[in-house]
Design a protein around this motif. Structure first.
Motif, PDB file in Angstrom:
ATOM      1  N   THR A 104      -2.390  -0.594  -3.441  1.00 38.01           N
ATOM      2  CA  THR A 104      -3.546   0.209  -3.042  1.00 38.01           C
ATOM      3  C   THR A 104      -3.033   1.561  -2.565  1.00 38.01           C
ATOM      4  O   THR A 104      -2.049   1.631  -1.818  1.00 38.01           O
ATOM      5  CB  THR A 104      -4.338  -0.475  -1.916  1.00 38.01           C
ATOM      6  N   VAL A 161      -3.555   5.074  -0.468  1.00 44.04           N
ATOM      7  CA  VAL A 161      -4.275   5.745   0.609  1.00 44.04           C
ATOM      8  C   VAL A 161      -3.833   7.201   0.646  1.00 44.04           C
ATOM      9  O   VAL A 161      -2.654   7.485   0.866  1.00 44.04           O
ATOM     10  CB  VAL A 161      -4.005   5.107   1.986  1.00 44.04           C
ATOM     11  N   HIS A 217      -5.984  -3.279   7.101  1.00 45.40           N
ATOM     12  CA  HIS A 217      -6.707  -3.806   5.941  1.00 45.40           C
ATOM     13  C   HIS A 217      -5.851  -4.731   5.084  1.00 45.40           C
ATOM     14  O   HIS A 217      -6.152  -4.963   3.912  1.00 45.40           O
ATOM     15  CB  HIS A 217      -7.251  -2.645   5.109  1.00 45.40           C
ATOM     16  N   TRP A 225       0.849  -1.185   0.000  1.00 51.63           N
ATOM     17  CA  TRP A 225       0.000   0.000   0.000  1.00 51.63           C
ATOM     18  C   TRP A 225       0.889   1.241   0.000  1.00 51.63           C
ATOM     19  O   TRP A 225       1.923   1.271   0.673  1.00 51.63           O
ATOM     20  CB  TRP A 225      -0.898   0.026   1.238  1.00 51.63           C
ATOM     21  N   ALA A 230      -2.240  -4.750   4.533  1.00 57.71           N
ATOM     22  CA  ALA A 230      -0.939  -4.388   3.968  1.00 57.71           C
ATOM     23  C   ALA A 230       0.193  -5.068   4.734  1.00 57.71           C
ATOM     24  O   ALA A 230       0.212  -5.066   5.965  1.00 57.71           O
ATOM     25  CB  ALA A 230      -0.740  -2.876   4.003  1.00 57.71           C
ATOM     26  N   VAL A 285       1.020   5.296   0.852  1.00 54.22           N
ATOM     27  CA  VAL A 285       0.346   6.308   1.667  1.00 54.22           C
ATOM     28  C   VAL A 285       0.856   7.700   1.282  1.00 54.22           C
ATOM     29  O   VAL A 285       2.064   7.925   1.191  1.00 54.22           O
ATOM     30  CB  VAL A 285       0.583   6.049   3.166  1.00 54.22           C
ATOM     31  N   ALA A 289      -3.753   1.010   6.571  1.00 52.03           N
ATOM     32  CA  ALA A 289      -3.323   0.033   5.572  1.00 52.03           C
ATOM     33  C   ALA A 289      -3.017  -1.311   6.216  1.00 52.03           C
ATOM     34  O   ALA A 289      -3.425  -2.368   5.702  1.00 52.03           O
ATOM     35  CB  ALA A 289      -2.095   0.565   4.831  1.00 52.03           C
ATOM     36  N   LEU A 328       4.633  -1.220   3.025  1.00 51.71           N
ATOM     37  CA  LEU A 328       4.131   0.146   3.022  1.00 51.71           C
ATOM     38  C   LEU A 328       5.149   1.055   2.348  1.00 51.71           C
ATOM     39  O   LEU A 328       6.355   0.940   2.590  1.00 51.71           O
ATOM     40  CB  LEU A 328       3.911   0.634   4.458  1.00 51.71           C
TER      41      LEU A 328
END
Length: 262
Positions: free
Chosen positions: A49, A51, A100, A21, A102, A23, A97, A105
């Motif tokens: 993903t 964020v 959910h 993920w 992750a 960020v 993250a 990061l």
């Protein structure tokens, strides 16, 4: 309050090292975050993903993110963090993250431009066994000419040199790895290490040095990749001038100026 805006395909379970993920903390970035989002969409590795953590913006930052999410090539989550400060925004994004799914990061900022191989380099570094991977920062070419970019390189060099020489950063202080400056807008960390070291301090900038030292007290598995490149905004240099910017990077604080010139 947390609001999720989700489009695009999910993260493949077969991705090296597990789900990744990205960020991005943002505050009053309506004019800039579109370029950052476009740079992320142009990654060679888009198996992640995204964020975006809106840190109390009163402009159209969230609207830009929502419009991007509608056609994004990866899932997008938009969070709202009312506690002011980049540290709080990053910590909220990372912990969301992790909660959910992750395992890996990465972070950049809403005024930065990750080069196309940035995500791939971050994933390779973490999948290769590093707990924290730090990349190279360069000045954005659209903000300054050669002289301004040279000034930025000099400031980065001075800050890195100061950090290595600073007595408080010596390994005799309980650190497991030597000090080497990293930029918070170009870093990647495993979820396991982020939780083990205590995470990002929830306060305004500067936070990067404190986080790095937390990592150094937890592990020696820190690597640096020259192919993990982010073009950094130089607006602090314009807002502060060279002398005050140098003081800020040398941990002297912002003085009478705002800590986040946005």
């Amino acid at each position: 309050m947390t609001r999720a805006v989700e489009q695009g395909g999910g993260t493949r379970a077969s991705a090296p090292g597990g789900p990744l993920w990205v960020v991005v903390p943002a505050y009053q970035e309506q004019a800039r975050i579109g370029d950052t989002l476009a740079a992320l969409a142009d990654q060679t590795d888009r198996d992640f993903t995204l964020v975006v953590v809106d840190n109390g913006s009163t402009d159209g930052t969230a609207d830009v993110v929502e419009r991007f999410a509608a056609d994004a090539p990866f899932p997008v989550r938009l969070l709202h963090e009312p506690c002011k400060g980049v540290g709080a925004a990053v910590d909220t994004g990372f912990r969301y993250a992790i909660a959910h799914g992750a395992l890996l990061l990465a972070r950049t900022d809403a005024d930065c431009l990750p080069q196309p191989g940035w995500v791939a380099a971050a994933r390779a570094g973490l999948a290769g066994g590093a707990g924290l991977v730090c990349g190279a920062i360069r000045a954005r070419r659209d903000e300054h000419g050669p002289l301004g970019r040279a000034g930025f390189r000099l400031l980065v060099f001075l800050a890195a040199s100061f950090g290595r020489l600073r007595p408080a950063h010596r390994r005799t202080g309980g650190y497991l790895a030597p000090y080497r400056m990293h930029a918070g807008n170009n870093m990647a960390v495993t979820a396991e290490l982020y939780q083990a070291c205590g995470g990002m301090p929830r306060r305004p900038s500067p936070t990067d040095r404190t986080f790095l030292n937390r990592v150094r007290r937890t592990t020696s598995a820190i690597s640096h990749r020259r192919d993990m490149v982010v073009e950094n905004s130089t607006r602090r240099l314009r807002a502060y001038g060279i002398r005050r910017t140098a003081a800020w990077y040398l941990d002297r604080g912002a003085g009478t100026l705002t800590e986040d010139p946005r």
